[in-house]
Design a protein around this motif. Structure first.
Motif, PDB file in Angstrom:
ATOM      1  N   SER A   1      66.830  59.593  45.197  1.00 33.59           N
ATOM      2  CA  SER A   1      68.072  59.191  44.530  1.00 33.59           C
ATOM      3  C   SER A   1      68.037  57.692  44.342  1.00 33.59           C
ATOM      4  O   SER A   1      67.728  56.948  45.272  1.00 33.59           O
TER       5      SER A   1
ATOM      6  N   PRO B   1      64.439  58.213  40.098  1.00 29.92           N
ATOM      7  CA  PRO B   1      64.169  59.383  40.955  1.00 29.92           C
ATOM      8  C   PRO B   1      62.787  59.971  40.665  1.00 29.92           C
ATOM      9  O   PRO B   1      62.352  60.070  39.517  1.00 29.92           O
TER      10      PRO B   1
ATOM     11  N   SER C   1      73.524  54.956  47.965  1.00 28.31           N
ATOM     12  CA  SER C   1      72.997  55.816  46.897  1.00 28.31           C
ATOM     13  C   SER C   1      71.488  55.818  46.782  1.00 28.31           C
ATOM     14  O   SER C   1      70.937  56.673  46.085  1.00 28.31           O
TER      15      SER C   1
END
Length: 208
Positions: A12, A16, A93
């Motif tokens: 992520s 990716p 993230s």
């Protein structure tokens, strides 16, 4: 074990699926382009983390980053040894997976601290049509047909059981009882009563 046996795969983040092979004793990771692993993301510090080779083991160390470095969900403050399948999160993230080079990432189930659990995807089975094409047109059994049918003996027993209602049986018994009472009463009734009932028309009436 050679350093080329390991790599980092981004699960992520900005790119990716991208892999970063571990090819040297020390790799710097950060947002600055001068790092060995440059990740352009505001959650990544200019110098965020460092990966080190020690005795054929790989360690990860946070370099005082703003958003922190997490190993399998826990923020690290000291160098930590990595095992294949470990998840490294930068901020909230950016997710990297430490694994052996040449392994299919989709075939590895990431586990928490400990040995990784490897599961292979099942191979798809080829579709095989039925040998008899008419099987497609076979009617499906209806719900009514699936219900068990009552046998003739059971149907006859049910009809016999409900042939005479209870009130009719009680009425017949009452008529019989009343008839018996009337018969007994007439049999033992005195002769004078018979004369009175027949208006003295019987032989021997009126009585003297």
């Amino acid at each position: 074990m050679a350093a080329l046996d390991f790599q980092l795969t981004m699960r992520s983040g900005p790119t990716p699926g991208k892999t970063y092979p571990i090819e040297q004793e020390e790799l710097l990771l950060g947002r600055d382009l001068t790092n060995d692993i440059a990740i352009s993301d505001p959650e990544v510090s200019r110098r965020h983390a460092r990966f080190m080779m020690q005795n054929d083991n790989v360690l990860v160390e946070d370099l005082g980053s703003t958003n922190g470095t997490f190993l399998n969900g826990e923020r690290i403050a000291n160098p930590q040894q990595l095992r294949p399948g470990d998840v490294i999160t930068l901020g909230e993230s950016i997710v990297l997976v430490f694994e052996r080079a040449g392994y299919d990432p989709d075939a590895t189930v990431v586990s928490t601290r400990g040995q990784p659990t490897v599961q292979r995807r099942p191979e798809p089975q080829a579709y095989q049509p039925p040998a008899d094409p008419s099987a497609y047109n076979q009617p499906q059994p209806s719900a009514q047909a699936a219900r068990p049918q009552k046998s003739p003996a059971r149907r006859e027993a049910g009809q016999k059981k409900g042939g005479f209602p209870a009130w009719l049986i009680i009425l017949l018994i009452a008529i019989v009882v009343v008839g018996c009472v009337i018969a007994v009463t007439l049999y033992f009734m005195p002769a004078s009563w018979w004369c009175a009932l027949t208006f003295n028309m019987l032989e021997g009436c009126p009585l003297p």
